[in-house]
Write a protein that holds these residues in place. Structure first.
Motif, PDB file in Angstrom:
ATOM      1  N   UNK A  26       0.573  -1.377   0.302  1.00 26.73           N
ATOM      2  CA  UNK A  26      -0.144  -0.061  -0.327  1.00 26.73           C
ATOM      3  C   UNK A  26       1.091   1.300  -0.044  1.00 26.73           C
ATOM      4  N   UNK A  27       1.772   0.850   0.665  1.00 17.41           N
ATOM      5  CA  UNK A  27       2.501   2.410   0.302  1.00 17.41           C
ATOM      6  C   UNK A  27       3.457   2.620  -0.771  1.00 17.41           C
ATOM      7  N   UNK A  47       6.047   5.463   5.429  1.00 18.19           N
ATOM      8  CA  UNK A  47       5.190   4.011   5.396  1.00 18.19           C
ATOM      9  C   UNK A  47       4.618   4.357   7.208  1.00 18.19           C
ATOM     10  N   UNK A  48       5.061   5.082   7.713  1.00 18.29           N
ATOM     11  CA  UNK A  48       4.161   4.846   9.188  1.00 18.29           C
ATOM     12  C   UNK A  48       2.913   5.226   9.263  1.00 18.29           C
ATOM     13  N   UNK A  52      -0.335   3.708  10.014  1.00 15.45           N
ATOM     14  CA  UNK A  52      -1.371   3.846  10.913  1.00 15.45           C
ATOM     15  C   UNK A  52      -3.112   4.311  10.548  1.00 15.45           C
ATOM     16  N   UNK A  53      -2.924   4.348   8.891  1.00 19.03           N
ATOM     17  CA  UNK A  53      -4.166   4.608   8.670  1.00 19.03           C
ATOM     18  C   UNK A  53      -4.893   3.486   8.031  1.00 19.03           C
ATOM     19  N   UNK A  54      -3.792   2.068   7.754  1.00 15.87           N
ATOM     20  CA  UNK A  54      -4.425   0.407   7.858  1.00 15.87           C
ATOM     21  C   UNK A  54      -4.591   0.021   9.425  1.00 15.87           C
TER      22      UNK A  54
END
Length: 171
Positions: A26-27, A47-48, A52-54
């Protein structure tokens, strides 16, 4: 059926709940500025942030509402290619359809195929009576997908400080 066990299969796709394994692809998908051009969320900030979104947003929606955005894989390759699915919008009291795919999947009917299954899931399984989509006017590809799925333009709205078109589909 618990949402975490949900698997939707089409001829070409597997549509399933996100897992921690989806953070990296996803990143990478969101690093492509063309992929995130019309999203309003800034694409891949880090990526962090994708993690967090996921973990908080997507998995949090599963727990809070019983549904949320879903990861999409190409069945033949078991490869993450993006996401599609529904999201409850607290501020509007509406359910929104969203999708995003890697560029190599554009123009092949994948967004339409995945979105159609998510809409069917919303109406048939979740019992929704209406689904909305907000799309930037210049996003002609997404507008074509919505038209193929019989979504109708309702009005212009301000979303994330940008003028967007609101489309809806009722059962």
């Amino acid at each position: 059926m618990p949402y975490s066990n949900l698997i939707i299969e089409t001829e070409r796709l597997i549509i399933r709940p996100f897992t921690m394994d989806d953070i990296e692809p996803a990143y990478v998908m969101n690093l492509d500025t063309e992929v995130s051009k019309y999203t309003g969320d800034g694409g891949a900030v880090s990526k962090k942030e994708i993690e967090r979104r996921i973990t908080q947003d997507v998995l949090g929606d599963y727990k809070k509402y019983g549904f949320g955005r879903l990861a999409v894989e190409l069945k033949a390759e078991n490869k993450f290619i993006g996401f599609a699915g529904l999201k409850y919008l607290d501020d509007m009291d509406e359910v929104d359809l969203g999708y995003r795919f890697i560029k190599e999947c554009w123009g092949k009917g994948i967004a339409t195929e995945a979105a159609r299954e998510c809409v069917n899931f919303g109406f048939k399984i979740l019992g929704l009576t209406k689904i909305i989509v907000m799309v930037l006017p210049e996003n002609s590809g997404s507008i074509r997908v919505l038209e193929k799925l019989n979504f109708k333009y309702e009005k212009d709205i301000l979303e994330d400080n940008q003028l967007a078109k609101l489309y809806s589909l009722s059962k």
